[in-house]
Design a protein around this motif. Structure first.
Motif, PDB file in Angstrom:
ATOM      1  N   ARG A 298       0.723  -1.057   0.039  1.00 20.19           N
ATOM      2  CA  ARG A 298       0.073   0.065  -0.119  1.00 20.19           C
ATOM      3  C   ARG A 298       0.893   1.184   0.097  1.00 20.19           C
ATOM      4  O   ARG A 298       0.458   2.181  -0.660  1.00 20.19           O
ATOM      5  N   TRP A 299       1.932   1.150   0.637  1.00 20.51           N
ATOM      6  CA  TRP A 299       2.692   2.320   0.606  1.00 20.51           C
ATOM      7  C   TRP A 299       3.518   2.521  -0.641  1.00 20.51           C
ATOM      8  O   TRP A 299       3.639   3.565  -1.062  1.00 20.51           O
ATOM      9  N   ILE A 303       3.854   5.880  -2.920  1.00 21.48           N
ATOM     10  CA  ILE A 303       5.020   6.644  -3.747  1.00 21.48           C
ATOM     11  C   ILE A 303       4.921   6.547  -5.046  1.00 21.48           C
ATOM     12  O   ILE A 303       5.377   7.637  -5.602  1.00 21.48           O
ATOM     13  N   THR A 304       4.303   5.765  -5.690  1.00 22.78           N
ATOM     14  CA  THR A 304       3.965   5.842  -7.039  1.00 22.78           C
ATOM     15  C   THR A 304       3.251   6.943  -7.503  1.00 22.78           C
ATOM     16  O   THR A 304       3.450   7.490  -8.442  1.00 22.78           O
ATOM     17  N   GLU A 305       2.086   6.936  -6.795  1.00 26.93           N
ATOM     18  CA  GLU A 305       1.149   7.849  -7.253  1.00 26.93           C
ATOM     19  C   GLU A 305       1.610   9.193  -6.982  1.00 26.93           C
ATOM     20  O   GLU A 305       1.550  10.192  -7.676  1.00 26.93           O
ATOM     21  N   LYS A 306       2.303   9.522  -5.562  1.00 28.01           N
ATOM     22  CA  LYS A 306       2.529  11.176  -5.259  1.00 28.01           C
ATOM     23  C   LYS A 306       3.995  11.312  -5.832  1.00 28.01           C
ATOM     24  O   LYS A 306       4.193  12.780  -5.988  1.00 28.01           O
ATOM     25  N   ARG A 307       4.920  10.484  -5.933  1.00 28.21           N
ATOM     26  CA  ARG A 307       6.375  11.137  -6.541  1.00 28.21           C
ATOM     27  C   ARG A 307       6.954  10.440  -7.783  1.00 28.21           C
ATOM     28  O   ARG A 307       7.664  11.062  -8.429  1.00 28.21           O
ATOM     29  N   ILE A 308       6.696   9.172  -8.243  1.00 33.21           N
ATOM     30  CA  ILE A 308       7.362   8.659  -9.111  1.00 33.21           C
ATOM     31  C   ILE A 308       6.686   8.734 -10.513  1.00 33.21           C
ATOM     32  O   ILE A 308       7.183   9.022 -11.594  1.00 33.21           O
ATOM     33  N   ARG A 309       5.402   8.402 -10.605  1.00 30.37           N
ATOM     34  CA  ARG A 309       4.694   8.238 -11.840  1.00 30.37           C
ATOM     35  C   ARG A 309       4.608   9.622 -12.713  1.00 30.37           C
ATOM     36  O   ARG A 309       4.828   9.502 -13.914  1.00 30.37           O
ATOM     37  N   ARG A 310       4.423  10.651 -12.125  1.00 29.95           N
ATOM     38  CA  ARG A 310       4.499  11.854 -12.768  1.00 29.95           C
ATOM     39  C   ARG A 310       5.970  12.730 -12.666  1.00 29.95           C
ATOM     40  O   ARG A 310       6.070  13.625 -13.051  1.00 29.95           O
ATOM     41  N   GLY A 311       6.927  12.016 -12.160  1.00 24.14           N
ATOM     42  CA  GLY A 311       8.136  12.565 -12.022  1.00 24.14           C
ATOM     43  C   GLY A 311       9.132  12.553 -13.159  1.00 24.14           C
ATOM     44  O   GLY A 311       8.768  11.685 -14.037  1.00 24.14           O
ATOM     45  N   LEU A 327      10.967   9.703   1.430  1.00 19.07           N
ATOM     46  CA  LEU A 327      10.858   8.965   2.382  1.00 19.07           C
ATOM     47  C   LEU A 327      10.992  10.101   3.744  1.00 19.07           C
ATOM     48  O   LEU A 327      10.377   9.865   4.659  1.00 19.07           O
ATOM     49  N   GLU A 328      11.738  11.113   3.661  1.00 16.59           N
ATOM     50  CA  GLU A 328      11.979  11.885   4.740  1.00 16.59           C
ATOM     51  C   GLU A 328      10.784  12.621   5.114  1.00 16.59           C
ATOM     52  O   GLU A 328      10.267  12.860   6.257  1.00 16.59           O
ATOM     53  N   ALA A 329      10.099  13.105   4.190  1.00 16.84           N
ATOM     54  CA  ALA A 329       8.902  13.623   4.217  1.00 16.84           C
ATOM     55  C   ALA A 329       7.655  13.083   4.761  1.00 16.84           C
ATOM     56  O   ALA A 329       7.023  13.292   5.614  1.00 16.84           O
ATOM     57  N   TYR A 330       7.771  12.087   4.350  1.00 16.85           N
ATOM     58  CA  TYR A 330       6.585  10.674   4.891  1.00 16.85           C
ATOM     59  C   TYR A 330       6.806  10.462   6.255  1.00 16.85           C
ATOM     60  O   TYR A 330       5.637  10.346   6.931  1.00 16.85           O
ATOM     61  N   ASN A 331       8.264  10.082   6.497  1.00 16.68           N
ATOM     62  CA  ASN A 331       8.255   9.696   8.090  1.00 16.68           C
ATOM     63  C   ASN A 331       8.076  10.809   9.015  1.00 16.68           C
ATOM     64  O   ASN A 331       7.783  10.559  10.190  1.00 16.68           O
ATOM     65  N   ARG A 332       8.189  12.182   8.540  1.00 16.08           N
ATOM     66  CA  ARG A 332       7.875  13.102   9.642  1.00 16.08           C
ATOM     67  C   ARG A 332       6.325  13.292  10.031  1.00 16.08           C
ATOM     68  O   ARG A 332       6.227  13.866  11.024  1.00 16.08           O
ATOM     69  N   GLU A 333       5.561  12.737   9.160  1.00 14.80           N
ATOM     70  CA  GLU A 333       4.129  12.583   9.494  1.00 14.80           C
ATOM     71  C   GLU A 333       3.356  11.315   9.127  1.00 14.80           C
ATOM     72  O   GLU A 333       2.351  11.175   8.942  1.00 14.80           O
ATOM     73  N   SER A 334       4.087  10.408   9.500  1.00 13.99           N
ATOM     74  CA  SER A 334       3.832   8.999   9.117  1.00 13.99           C
ATOM     75  C   SER A 334       2.652   8.521  10.263  1.00 13.99           C
ATOM     76  O   SER A 334       2.711   8.965  11.389  1.00 13.99           O
TER      77      SER A 334
END
Length: 362
Positions: A298-299, A303-311, A327-334
């Motif tokens: 699920r994670w 990351i595919t939807e929010k960072r990789i696919r349209r990058g 990873l850093e941004a996600y773990n700050r508010e995980s």
């Protein structure tokens, strides 16, 4: 509610009391109907129209209106009357015909019905077919995929992994581990056209490849934090190095339970010998063809939807930097994913699907 009616002076019958109580308790009852039921309940307790209106923050006329409606038609009088409008032109037989054709047949020139082809077949308008399909939740153009596992230890593995999610062991950490392999660093052949009012972002359909990387990730089911590491290759050697990363980041006093799939790199002699020297590692394998059981999948979708696919990435290091930043941004508010299904519920749902497949005629 006990004083709503008496044997000597029956204001409400037992059936009416139960009906009104059902309307008041049920969450899906329309607000208007629940409000009318409140009025009748208050009136049955002996209060005047004025007191009922003051208590329910409404007018005396409204209370009198619904009291009269109830005295005339009892509980049916509280229901909404039919709305004015033109009578329905399509009868039940025509609706049944549309439903039967949609569910039990396919057109001769296509794999599924469209509103236009069904309208032509039934002699109706396209909008009529669309309304019927919407009313019954039919979407012939859509299709979903599924696959049932053939693992001989399917039930045992389901109970093992779900048990870790719902009742994790004490003084231990549960990590869902997997690899997202062959992530491509893609750059478009021409610059992007940014979004503008009335126009979405546009990009060329073709792209240039600048290498690949593989992301090894471990999701902590208790905290939602993700430990990730990128490697250029995807072998048991890289998986062993990632196990070293996990070993260093988990406190020494905690046991480590890993939820893994059945990929070959997880079961080589190199990994087996590595785990023999580290007894605090405990491996739990998901059934074959059941990657949905591993929460890290699920994670990966996130990351595919929010960072990789349209990058757009002009090099593999640029892609890996983007993954590390995410990873850093996600773990700050995980936050952890909330697992709600028990093993028994999952098995019951799969048994239902098996029944559908058995009765499908294929």
């Amino acid at each position: 509610m006990a004083n709503l009616y008496t044997r000597e002076n029956p204001i409400l019958s037992t059936a009416e009391v139960e009906e009104l109580q059902r309307w008041l308790r049920r969450r899906k009852t329309a607000q208007g109907l629940a409000f009318r039921a409140q009025i009748i309940v208050a009136c049955a307790e002996g209060e005047s129209d004025l007191k009922v209106a003051a208590r329910l923050n409404t007018t005396r006329e409204t209370v009198g209106k619904w009291r009269r409606r109830f005295l005339k038609a009892r509980c049916d009088g509280l229901l909404d009357e039919p709305r004015p409008g033109a009578p329905r032109e399509i009868g039940d037989q025509e609706v049944e015909r549309v439903l039967s054709l949609t569910l039990e047949s396919v057109p001769t020139d296509a794999t599924h019905w469209s509103t236009r082809s069904m309208a032509k077949r039934c002699g109706m308008t396209q909008s009529s077919i669309s309304r019927i399909w919407r009313a019954f939740g039919l979407q012939p153009h859509r299709q979903e995929t599924f696959k049932l596992s053939r693992d001989p230890l399917f039930i045992e593995k389901i109970r093992d992994v779900v048990g870790l999610y719902l009742d994790p062991p004490e003084r231990a950490v549960v990590l869902c581990v997997d690899e997202k392999s062959q992530i491509q660093a893609l750059d478009r052949t021409q610059p992007l056209l940014p979004m503008r009012p009335g126009k979405c972002e546009r990009r060329t359909h073709d792209y240039e490849r600048h290498g690949t990387t593989s992301l090894f990730a471990a999701l902590n089911t208790a905290t939602g934090e993700v430990l990730g590491k990128c490697y250029r290759r995807h072998r048991s050697v890289e998986f062993r190095r990632f196990l070293d990363v996990i070993d260093k980041n988990v406190p020494a006093e905690l046991e480590i339970h890993l939820v893994l799939d059945n990929y070959g790199t997880h079961k080589t002699a190199l990994i087996h010998n590595y785990l023999l020297s580290r007894p605090r590692f405990h491996l739990h394998f998901t059934p074959t063809s059941a990657s949905w059981l591993n929460q890290v999948e699920r994670w990966f979708a996130l990351i595919t939807e929010k960072r990789i696919r349209r990058g757009t990435f002009r090099s593999t290091p640029a892609l890996e930097d983007a993954i590390r930043q995410y990873l850093e941004a996600y773990n700050r508010e995980s936050k952890p994913f909330v697992w709600t299904k028990s093993a028994s519920e999952i098995l019951d749902n799969l048994a239902h699907y098996c029944g559908l497949i058995s009765d499908s005629g294929h």
